[in-house]
Write a protein that holds these residues in place. Structure first.
Motif: not given
Length: 420
Positions: A387-394
């Motif tokens: 999920l962290n890899r896909r979240d471009q906002k942080g």
């Protein structure tokens, strides 16, 4: 239909050989088998799906029965495909044609009813009301209560690919006196394999992906191993001998080391007699049991068995998820989660929840909570990482992820009591 098959058990119990069974492959039993087939399954070489065959089910089955009665029905080759494994290798799968699935399904149910009266209590795989947990429970109870000091851990090299057709047919002929039924069994055995556009002969082995393969494998090993242990080893040896088999995985337990060694030598000869071979790198004798408090361990059906003691100093066996199996499961989970990078989060977590539930249903046995939780936590960590890899906002903060995870995924727990 169920009632008409159940009487086969009584006939099997009353007679040495059961006859006139091909008539049970009829319109009623084939239609019932059609309703059991799942939608959306991969197609065989015929390219026919369940729904397509069901559009004119009555006519299709009538035509099938006409061809069967005149012996014009011949099973099509099994379509072979490959799927990737967690270790990077490819696993072959066999996909029978839809019509062959129906016939095999009915014949498999007939064989099951006949042989349930003949199979030994020591076999647990692919049988009604028996499962892997029953096999594990049986081994656990034997180790804790009987005079077991040595384990013969063995593996059959490529069993399903090396079943000898002539031997298997002789075993079936010993119990079944219906030449037409046996004739179709043989046709399934030699149906062949289609890989791409190339047809390969199947001169040995059980039909890949066939619904009939599990019960045929049980018949083969019933004669090769189960009866041999019961009628020969247990009568020939002075010490106690115990045996548990699940499909082609089995364990022999002995009171005396000398008899375990004799059994290993006889096992090799027994296998060779029926065109099978012991996998030497996976076959060994080890000290194990109440009076052999060693640090040795052995694996069976994805579990590792250890010698241990209770807080009161009494002997017990500890059963954990096999490290080899756990490593493979982790690799498989990690690879799958990585592929979900662009998929909907809710759908991904729902699928993860179902997968973890299935994992706990199998590995969640008495005393194995820590291993089940370890796998649960590993998948949870990999999901958060994805999920962290896909979240471009942080980053997705851990506390927020915990709330999402806790809402969708139930905590790890044990489902199976193997101590009873």
């Amino acid at each position: 239909m169920e009632h008409r098959l159940k009487d086969l058990r009584h006939l099997s119990k009353a007679y040495d050989r059961v006859s006139a069974i091909m008539s049970r492959v009829n319109a009623e039993s084939l239609k019932a088998e059609h309703t059991r087939q799942k939608r959306g399954k991969a197609r065989g070489v015929d390219g026919v799906s369940r729904d397509e065959y069901g559009e004119n089910l009555g006519d299709n089955i009538a035509d099938l029965l006409t061809r069967m009665k005149s012996f014009k029905y011949k099973p099509l080759p099994v379509r072979r495909v490959y799927i990737p494994k967690a270790n990077g290798k490819m696993r072959p799968l066999g996909l029978p044609s839809y019509e062959d699935k129906l016939v095999q399904g009915v014949m498999a149910r007939i064989l099951t009813e006949i042989y349930e009266e003949r199979f030994c209590d020591s076999s647990f795989g692919y049988r009604p009301k028996r499962n892997a947990h029953d096999a594990v429970r049986s081994i656990n109870g034997t180790l804790r209560a009987k005079k077991v000091n040595y384990i013969l851990e063995a593996d059959i090299k490529g069993f399903f690919d090396n079943v000898d057709h002539d031997c298997l047919m002789k075993f079936l002929e010993h119990d079944i006196a219906d030449p037409n039924f046996l004739r179709y069994i043989k046709r399934f055995l030699i149906g062949g394999i289609m890989e791409g556009t190339v047809r390969q002969e199947s001169e040995k082995g059980t039909p890949q992906g066939g619904l009939i393969s599990p019960v045929l494998a049980n018949v083969y090993l019933h004669y090769v191993l189960d009866l041999w242990v019961d009628k020969v080893l247990k009568k020939e040896f002075k010490g106690e001998v115990y045996y548990v088999r699940y499909a082609d995985d089995f364990v022999l337990m002995f009171q005396y080391e000398s008899e375990a060694k004799r059994a290993m030598a006889q096992l090799r000869a027994r296998m060779g007699e029926f065109k099978l071979e012991v996998a030497e790198d996976k076959t060994r004798i080890l000290p194990f049991g109440r009076f052999k408090g060693t640090k040795e361990s052995f694996d069976f059906l994805g579990f590792t068995f250890y010698n241990a003691k209770t807080q009161a100093g009494k002997y017990k066996t500890v059963i954990r998820t096999s490290e080899k199996k756990l490593k493979a499961k982790r690799q498989e989970a990690k690879a799958w989660i990585r592929k979900r990078l662009t998929k909907p989060v809710a759908e991904t977590i729902k699928l993860i929840s179902l997968s973890l539930r299935g994992h706990a249903n199998y590995y969640g046995v008495s005393g194995n909570y820590k291993k089940v939780k370890d796998f649960h936590d590993y998948v949870k960590y990999q999901c958060h990482k994805m999920l962290n890899r896909r979240d471009q906002k942080g980053r997705v903060e851990w506390d927020k992820f915990q709330r999402i995870w806790g809402f969708h995924v139930e905590p790890p727990r044990l489902f199976v009591n193997i101590w009873t």
